[in-house]
Design an enzyme around this catalytic site. Structure first.
Site, PDB file in Angstrom:
ATOM      1  N   LYS A  52     -24.882 -25.392 -11.454  1.00 32.15           N
ATOM      2  CA  LYS A  52     -24.843 -23.929 -11.398  1.00 32.15           C
ATOM      3  C   LYS A  52     -24.512 -23.372 -12.782  1.00 32.15           C
ATOM      4  O   LYS A  52     -25.075 -22.361 -13.210  1.00 32.15           O
ATOM      5  CB  LYS A  52     -23.819 -23.465 -10.345  1.00 32.15           C
ATOM      6  CG  LYS A  52     -24.344 -23.668  -8.916  1.00 32.15           C
ATOM      7  CD  LYS A  52     -23.269 -23.547  -7.855  1.00 32.15           C
ATOM      8  CE  LYS A  52     -23.818 -23.974  -6.496  1.00 32.15           C
ATOM      9  NZ  LYS A  52     -22.803 -24.054  -5.446  1.00 32.15           N
ATOM     10  N   GLN A  96     -16.587 -23.672  -4.334  1.00 29.25           N
ATOM     11  CA  GLN A  96     -17.368 -24.838  -3.937  1.00 29.25           C
ATOM     12  C   GLN A  96     -16.753 -25.475  -2.693  1.00 29.25           C
ATOM     13  O   GLN A  96     -15.584 -25.858  -2.694  1.00 29.25           O
ATOM     14  CB  GLN A  96     -17.432 -25.846  -5.111  1.00 29.25           C
ATOM     15  CG  GLN A  96     -18.369 -27.007  -4.869  1.00 29.25           C
ATOM     16  CD  GLN A  96     -19.829 -26.577  -4.656  1.00 29.25           C
ATOM     17  OE1 GLN A  96     -20.368 -25.774  -5.404  1.00 29.25           O
ATOM     18  NE2 GLN A  96     -20.446 -27.089  -3.602  1.00 29.25           N
ATOM     19  N   ASP A 119     -22.099 -15.855  -2.801  1.00 32.04           N
ATOM     20  CA  ASP A 119     -22.553 -16.898  -1.863  1.00 32.04           C
ATOM     21  C   ASP A 119     -22.888 -16.283  -0.502  1.00 32.04           C
ATOM     22  O   ASP A 119     -23.479 -16.945   0.343  1.00 32.04           O
ATOM     23  CB  ASP A 119     -21.445 -17.955  -1.665  1.00 32.04           C
ATOM     24  CG  ASP A 119     -21.757 -19.257  -2.394  1.00 32.04           C
ATOM     25  OD1 ASP A 119     -22.937 -19.465  -2.743  1.00 32.04           O
ATOM     26  OD2 ASP A 119     -20.828 -20.057  -2.615  1.00 32.04           O
TER      27      ASP A 119
END
Ligand code: NAP
Length: 293
Positions: A52, A96, A119
């Site tokens: 990322k 994460q 997200d």
């Protein structure tokens, strides 16, 4: 059969994002900034966060990673989220997953400001997506819809079967396929581990989206002639044909299903690249305050 080339579509989107970043930079001097929180030393999570960061760099975004040991206290993590929430320089924050078992994933996710939740996992964003309000849509379902849109595939009135009902893929993509918008307007059936007569249901699908997490589960006899097949699965399996000693396969047995499908996504090079680029799209939207003003 036509291959849906996620890698190529993602590259085109990356170009568009990079152009926009150059324009924003000339105008405001500030570029979009994505922050990631990483807990522990799980190699897969480390790889995802590194990828990322690389993706951010490629399009000219700033990025930062906040790393914590596996035994970090939940309180400390929440403080880090607060800190990032309050930093005007940071536009988007991802945590994460999975987090270690002593930390409540939902508590951490719900601590992120919905405005920075690129997200799209915060219940506010999930709820807004569900009722059709502007929201961050999580990267994999967003990427699937964008891939369908850019491939010019007709979805209206089609029968769509989604195999899998996870919160990050199956559930949101089924809602998006059923929404009153293009792409969307499909008649959606969601299948899961308790579904009976699975083959009968999948064989009737014009569009089959597979997110089941089982290597090569979908075989040719489960697919209708001329169907569009989107394979979300990713599995690393040993191989003596590659230098690395492994290869990636999906949830669909590609070779035999490709012979029946009208369009199909490969693994790798299908949904995977679309997922990463969709996170960039969301971060760009966050920096432009497109969703929450
Ligand atoms: P998940 O959370 O494990 O969900 C799997 C779903 O499949 C569940 O709803 C489960 O049903 C259903 N299922 C499992 N076995 C089944 C069976 N035999 N028959 C019918 N349904 C069955 O998986 P996920 O997170 O959605 O991920 C799915 C796959 O996509 C994985 O391979 C993952 O690595 C991959 N993935 C790829 C990307 C990408 O960027 N390409 C992103 C995310 C995920 P129940 O609900 O009844 O348990």
């Amino acid at each position: 059969m036509k291959l849906i080339d996620g890698k190529q579509i993602a590259a085109a989107i990356r170009e568009e994002i990079a152009d926009e970043v150059r324009r924003i930079k000339d105008q405001d001097g500030k570029v979009p900034h994505l922050a990631a929180i990483l807990v522990g030393e799980d190699p897969a999570s480390e790889t995802y966060v590194n990828n990322k960061e690389k993706a951010c760099k490629k399009v000219g975004f700033d990025s930062s990673a906040y790393r914590f040991p596996a035994d970090v206290k939940e309180e400390e993590l929440l403080e880090a989220v607060d800190f990032i929430n309050n930093d005007p320089e940071i536009d988007g924050l991802i945590v994460q997953l999975p987090l270690p078992p002593h930390i409540d994933n939902q508590k951490v996710i719900q601590h992120i400001l919905p405005e920075k939740d690129v997200d799209g996992f915060h219940p506010v964003n999930v709820g807004r997506m569900t009722i059709g309000l502007p929201s961050y849509v999580s990267a994999t379902p967003y990427g699937i819809m964008e891939m369908i849109r850019r491939s010019g595939l007709e979805t209206s009135g089609k029968s769509c079967v989604v195999l899998g009902r996870s919160n990050i893929v199956g559930k949101p993509v089924s809602l998006l396929m059923a929404r009153n918008e293009e792409p969307g307007n499909a008649t959606v059936t969601v299948c899961h581990s308790k579904t009976r007569n699975l083959k009968e249901i999948t064989s009737a699908a014009d569009i089959l989206i597979v997110a089941i997490g089982r290597p090569e589960f979908v075989t040719a006899d489960m697919v209708r002639e001329g169907a569009v097949v989107i394979d979300v699965g990713i599995h690393r399996v040993p191989s003596d044909e590659t230098r690395s000693g492994f290869r990636l396969i999906g949830d669909v047995r590609f070779d035999e299903v490709a012979k029946k499908a009208s369009h199909i996504t490969p693994v790798p090079g299908g949904v995977g690249p679309m997922t990463i680029v969709s996170l960039l799209t969301n971060t760009l939207k966050a920096s432009k305050k497109e969703i929450y003003g």
